[in-house]
Design a protein around this motif. Structure first.
Motif, mmCIF file in Angstrom:
data_model
loop_
_atom_site.group_PDB
_atom_site.id
_atom_site.type_symbol
_atom_site.label_atom_id
_atom_site.label_comp_id
_atom_site.label_asym_id
_atom_site.label_seq_id
_atom_site.Cartn_x
_atom_site.Cartn_y
_atom_site.Cartn_z
ATOM 1 N N PRO A 1 24.105 16.881 -37.562
ATOM 2 C CA PRO A 1 25.293 16.731 -38.326
ATOM 3 C C PRO A 1 25.183 16.468 -39.898
ATOM 4 O O PRO A 1 24.205 15.577 -40.111
ATOM 5 N N VAL A 2 26.304 16.720 -40.384
ATOM 6 C CA VAL A 2 26.162 16.461 -41.987
ATOM 7 C C VAL A 2 26.098 14.801 -42.047
ATOM 8 O O VAL A 2 25.111 14.381 -42.885
ATOM 9 N N GLY A 3 26.713 14.069 -41.475
ATOM 10 C CA GLY A 3 26.426 12.651 -41.544
ATOM 11 C C GLY A 3 25.257 12.050 -41.131
ATOM 12 O O GLY A 3 25.021 11.112 -41.882
ATOM 13 N N GLU A 4 24.437 12.837 -40.201
ATOM 14 C CA GLU A 4 23.301 12.053 -39.859
ATOM 15 C C GLU A 4 22.372 12.292 -41.111
ATOM 16 O O GLU A 4 21.381 11.592 -41.590
ATOM 17 N N ILE A 5 22.536 13.572 -41.861
ATOM 18 C CA ILE A 5 21.753 14.082 -42.928
ATOM 19 C C ILE A 5 21.997 12.943 -44.138
ATOM 20 O O ILE A 5 21.042 12.513 -44.878
ATOM 21 N N ALA A 6 23.385 12.832 -44.160
ATOM 22 C CA ALA A 6 23.605 11.930 -45.261
ATOM 23 C C ALA A 6 23.125 10.279 -45.189
ATOM 24 O O ALA A 6 22.537 9.906 -46.050
ATOM 25 N N ARG B 1 35.206 18.970 -33.410
ATOM 26 C CA ARG B 1 35.952 19.979 -34.118
ATOM 27 C C ARG B 1 35.859 20.039 -35.313
ATOM 28 O O ARG B 1 36.140 21.069 -36.248
ATOM 29 N N ARG B 2 35.879 18.670 -35.963
ATOM 30 C CA ARG B 2 36.195 18.647 -37.629
ATOM 31 C C ARG B 2 34.612 18.476 -38.153
ATOM 32 O O ARG B 2 34.536 18.616 -39.240
ATOM 33 N N GLY B 3 33.547 18.427 -37.368
ATOM 34 C CA GLY B 3 31.939 18.415 -37.731
ATOM 35 C C GLY B 3 31.342 19.599 -37.983
ATOM 36 O O GLY B 3 31.950 20.791 -37.683
ATOM 37 N N VAL B 4 30.487 19.432 -38.695
ATOM 38 C CA VAL B 4 29.463 20.641 -39.179
ATOM 39 C C VAL B 4 28.212 20.174 -38.710
ATOM 40 O O VAL B 4 27.547 19.005 -39.185
ATOM 41 N N ARG B 5 27.515 21.240 -38.549
ATOM 42 C CA ARG B 5 26.094 21.055 -38.183
ATOM 43 C C ARG B 5 25.344 21.880 -39.192
ATOM 44 O O ARG B 5 25.933 23.046 -39.596
ATOM 45 N N VAL B 6 24.136 21.677 -39.602
ATOM 46 C CA VAL B 6 23.495 22.308 -40.386
ATOM 47 C C VAL B 6 21.912 22.893 -39.848
ATOM 48 O O VAL B 6 21.375 21.812 -39.265
ATOM 49 N N GLY B 7 21.671 24.036 -39.970
ATOM 50 C CA GLY B 7 20.577 24.609 -39.313
ATOM 51 C C GLY B 7 19.574 25.034 -40.556
ATOM 52 O O GLY B 7 20.117 25.201 -41.513
ATOM 53 N N ILE B 8 18.348 24.984 -40.465
ATOM 54 C CA ILE B 8 17.217 25.337 -41.402
ATOM 55 C C ILE B 8 16.953 26.679 -41.255
ATOM 56 O O ILE B 8 16.609 27.441 -40.034
ATOM 57 N N THR B 9 16.819 27.732 -42.113
ATOM 58 C CA THR B 9 16.507 28.884 -41.951
ATOM 59 C C THR B 9 14.737 29.222 -42.175
ATOM 60 O O THR B 9 14.051 28.121 -42.521
ATOM 61 N N GLU B 10 14.304 30.141 -42.077
ATOM 62 C CA GLU B 10 12.836 30.532 -42.155
ATOM 63 C C GLU B 10 12.453 30.284 -43.592
ATOM 64 O O GLU B 10 11.512 29.815 -44.063
ATOM 65 N N ASP B 11 13.424 30.767 -44.575
ATOM 66 C CA ASP B 11 13.173 30.728 -45.983
ATOM 67 C C ASP B 11 13.246 29.192 -46.191
ATOM 68 O O ASP B 11 12.630 28.535 -46.970
ATOM 69 N N GLY B 12 14.214 28.348 -45.594
ATOM 70 C CA GLY B 12 14.069 26.981 -45.673
ATOM 71 C C GLY B 12 12.931 26.239 -45.300
ATOM 72 O O GLY B 12 12.311 25.403 -46.022
#
Length: 154
Positions: A53-58, A90-101
């Motif tokens: 989640p974005v909050g965890e990354i922050a 429902r309000r949250g966003v999760r972020v995943g890493i790509t192979e390029d990432g």
């Protein structure tokens, strides 16, 4: 002046200046996607915590959600991460890493290994232990411990 007659160290100025120098050094070697220092932090976290989640990354970066959101948008535009709705919020966003990432994270790790070598060169393990302990102490200042002097002696 201190009790010994010498000038007090200008630690705050030195700390900010050192931080800017380190960021510039990293940013100059950003490589693919122009990741930079902050972007590398996001990629390192996601490499171990994919779909975070974005909050965890922050929190991990000791940053604000709004600041990290802009950074994540830039990383997504570069194809290094993907954003998706959080199925648990429902309000949250999760972020995943790509192979390029993942490739960019590995490149950034190499850059940081070189930087760490340069930063530690010429210092004894005891000196580096003191520096590490001092930096840990500084990091704690923003975590609710507001017991420092109130008379301007910071």
């Amino acid at each position: 002046m201190t009790a010994t007659g010498g000038r007090r160290p200008r630690l705050v100025l030195q700390l900010f200046s050192a931080e800017r120098s380190v960021r510039r050094w990293i940013d100059a070697r950003a490589g693919r996607g122009n990741v930079g220092a902050a972007g590398a932090g996001v990629l390192f976290h996601l490499a171990k915590n994919d779909r975070a989640p974005v909050g965890e990354i922050a929190r991990q970066l000791n940053s604000s959600v709004s600041g990290v959101s802009g950074l994540i948008d830039r990383l997504a535009k570069a194809g290094l991460v993907i954003k998706e709705a959080d199925p648990d919020d429902r309000r949250g966003v999760r972020v995943g890493i790509t192979e390029d990432g993942r490739t960019s994270a590995a490149e950034a790790a190499d850059v940081l290994a070189e930087l760490n070598q340069r930063l530690t060169s010429g210092f004894s393990p005891e000196e580096l232990g003191t520096v590490g302990r001092w930096l840990d102490h500084v990091q704690q200042l923003g975590q609710g411990d507001d017991t420092g002097p109130r008379d301007g002696r910071r």
